[in-house]
Design a protein around this motif. Structure first.
Motif, mmCIF file in Angstrom:
data_model
loop_
_atom_site.group_PDB
_atom_site.id
_atom_site.type_symbol
_atom_site.label_atom_id
_atom_site.label_comp_id
_atom_site.label_asym_id
_atom_site.label_seq_id
_atom_site.Cartn_x
_atom_site.Cartn_y
_atom_site.Cartn_z
ATOM 1 N N ASP A 1 0.624 -1.249 0.036
ATOM 2 C CA ASP A 1 0.054 -0.081 0.280
ATOM 3 C C ASP A 1 0.802 1.326 0.087
ATOM 4 N N ASP B 1 -9.385 -2.811 -3.795
ATOM 5 C CA ASP B 1 -9.832 -2.374 -2.496
ATOM 6 C C ASP B 1 -10.375 -0.664 -2.385
ATOM 7 N N TYR B 2 -10.689 -0.457 -3.613
ATOM 8 C CA TYR B 2 -10.827 1.000 -3.682
ATOM 9 C C TYR B 2 -9.954 2.034 -3.138
ATOM 10 N N LYS B 3 -8.613 1.735 -3.234
ATOM 11 C CA LYS B 3 -7.561 2.593 -3.210
ATOM 12 C C LYS B 3 -6.697 2.568 -4.266
ATOM 13 N N ASP B 4 -6.038 1.497 -4.764
ATOM 14 C CA ASP B 4 -5.248 1.463 -5.704
ATOM 15 C C ASP B 4 -5.674 1.312 -7.115
ATOM 16 N N TRP B 5 -6.034 2.628 -7.864
ATOM 17 C CA TRP B 5 -6.898 2.853 -9.087
ATOM 18 C C TRP B 5 -6.164 2.001 -10.012
ATOM 19 N N GLN C 1 -2.181 9.761 -5.703
ATOM 20 C CA GLN C 1 -2.988 10.416 -4.737
ATOM 21 C C GLN C 1 -4.124 11.251 -5.224
ATOM 22 N N ARG D 1 -6.714 9.016 -7.012
ATOM 23 C CA ARG D 1 -7.779 8.157 -5.896
ATOM 24 C C ARG D 1 -8.633 9.061 -5.094
ATOM 25 N N ASP E 1 -12.910 9.077 -5.553
ATOM 26 C CA ASP E 1 -13.608 8.591 -4.299
ATOM 27 C C ASP E 1 -15.340 9.023 -4.374
#
Length: 412
Positions: free
Chosen positions: A73, A192-196, A379, A382, A386
């Motif tokens: 991450d 996981d809705y983080k690493d696009w 960043q 991401r 959101d």
């Protein structure tokens, strides 16, 4: 510190750190320890790395190699923090997303003289890792994404593997399994809705791209991306085919019908757990496609033992060890990129699976999105995405907002 570094272009940080010079092996006496950072703590990977290091130590008794597994991450920001703090690793596993930063920064030692039979490396595999014709990192893993399928779970739900392997049919099947079994349908592993960037395994099926090949023009607000994200949004919130935000599911623990992943994950499948198969990514409206993830091996100039590290890289990347690493990490060596060779190192995978997913995928695939200033850029993307992850989202509006946020970064 993590938030601070996320707002700094990694290239600028690395560039500022190289001016002070690197490690120096000259004049050192006695045993040395080389530290190599990796992002995988998978026991099977660690065991293989340790075995290679032990074999090296047998002929280099004064050299010990230790592998430092860092969470994926915040892997890149952790490595750059270590460099900034004077604790640079000797060797680093570099992710494709930050490759442009590391390659352009001057932080890495050229490896052309450290790689045995460098002419055997596939040009497509090395393109991301070169600067001015020099190989700045060795792409020891060039791995296309495929879809692992839990055939037992499909059978339990009365679903057959779609003969026409398209995104429409796959999402329909995944939604049906989720509805009938209480398990999840399709998991895009490590998203996981983080690493696009892992969403590229989906949106490339629409011929969508995060930005143009020259890295200057945003592609999120273009129609192919709008169509791809509309499809994905519907699959999540209407079809219930993917886990909703906040819901975790591990395919390898039998918690979902399918997952998008690379063959390095195959070791997580224990024989006898459940029936499974591996197939290519589904065809999208733009046709068949493949997406590749890469890992490069770089020697840090700021490491304490740069020369010794380069010698270990020579051993680690030799044809013999490349064949061993092929069990998890498809090699860049053209002489080893055939199904029969890969099958020897991958007993859990069938030759036709390796041909269809790996060999053909490398031949036709595109690498996941990468760009200079990756930490700040990722960043921003991401954060911009959101608002998309809720029912009723204004998809075109959200994607337009992503471009508004990243256009100044792309222009740097």
């Amino acid at each position: 510190m993590r938030r601070l570094l996320s707002g700094i272009a990694v290239a600028a940080l690395l560039g500022s750190l190289t001016a002070c010079g690197g490690g120096d092996d000259a004049g050192s006496d006695g045993p040395i320890t080389l530290r190599m950072t990796t992002w995988s703590a998978n026991p099977a990977h660690v065991q293989l790395f340790d075995a290679i290091a032990a074999e090296y130590k047998a002929t280099h008794p004064d050299v010990t190699v230790k592998f430092d597994a860092l969470p994926i991450d915040n892997y890149t920001t952790t490595v750059t923090t270590q460099i900034a703090g004077g604790n640079a690793p000797d060797i680093a596993w570099i992710l494709e997303g930050s490759a442009p930063d590391f390659v352009a920064s001057g932080a890495l030692e050229p490896l052309d003289d450290s790689i045995e039979n460098v002419a055997d490396l596939a040009p497509a595999a090395t393109a991301l890792w070169k600067q001015d014709g020099k190989l700045m990192a060795y792409p020891f893993s060039t791995s296309p994404f495929g879809v692992f399928v839990n055939t037992d779970l499909l059978k339990k739900a009365g679903v057959t593997l779609p003969a026409e392997w398209t995104w429409e049919n796959v999402i329909t099947a995944a939604g049906t399994v989720a509805a009938k079994t209480g398990k999840q349908g399709l998991v895009i592993r490590d998203f996981d809705y983080k690493d696009w960037t892992n969403l590229a395994t989906v949106f490339r099926g629409w011929d969508a791209e995060a930005w143009t090949a020259d890295g200057k023009t945003c592609g999120f607000d273009q129609q192919p991306m709008i169509d791809a994200m509309t499809f994905l949004h519907k699959a999540i919130f209407t079809g219930k085919a993917l886990p909703a935000p906040g819901v975790a599911a591990d395919f390898f623990a039998g918690e979902s019908a399918m997952t998008i992943a690379q063959i390095s994950r195959t070791s997580l499948l224990k024989e006898g757990g459940f029936g499974w198969t591996l197939v290519p990514l589904p065809a999208g409206p733009a046709g068949e496609y493949s997406v590749i993830g890469q890992g490069g091996l770089g020697v840090l100039k700021k490491g304490k033992h740069a020369a010794a590290a380069a010698e270990f890289v020579t051993f680690f990347t030799s044809p013999a060890n490349s064949a061993k690493l092929a069990q998890f990490f498809p090699p860049p060596r053209q002489s080893q990129l055939d199904a029969a060779t890969l099958a020897k190192a991958n007993p859990l995978l069938k030759p036709d699976q390796l041909q269809n997913v790996v060999i053909d995928g490398i031949a036709d695939g595109v690498v996941k999105p990468s760009h200079t200033g990756s930490a700040e850029l990722n960043q921003a993307v991401r954060a911009g995405l959101d608002p998309l992850w809720k029912p009723g989202a204004d998809i075109p509006g959200v994607l337009k907002g992503v471009c508004t946020a990243i256009n100044p970064l792309l222009a740097k």
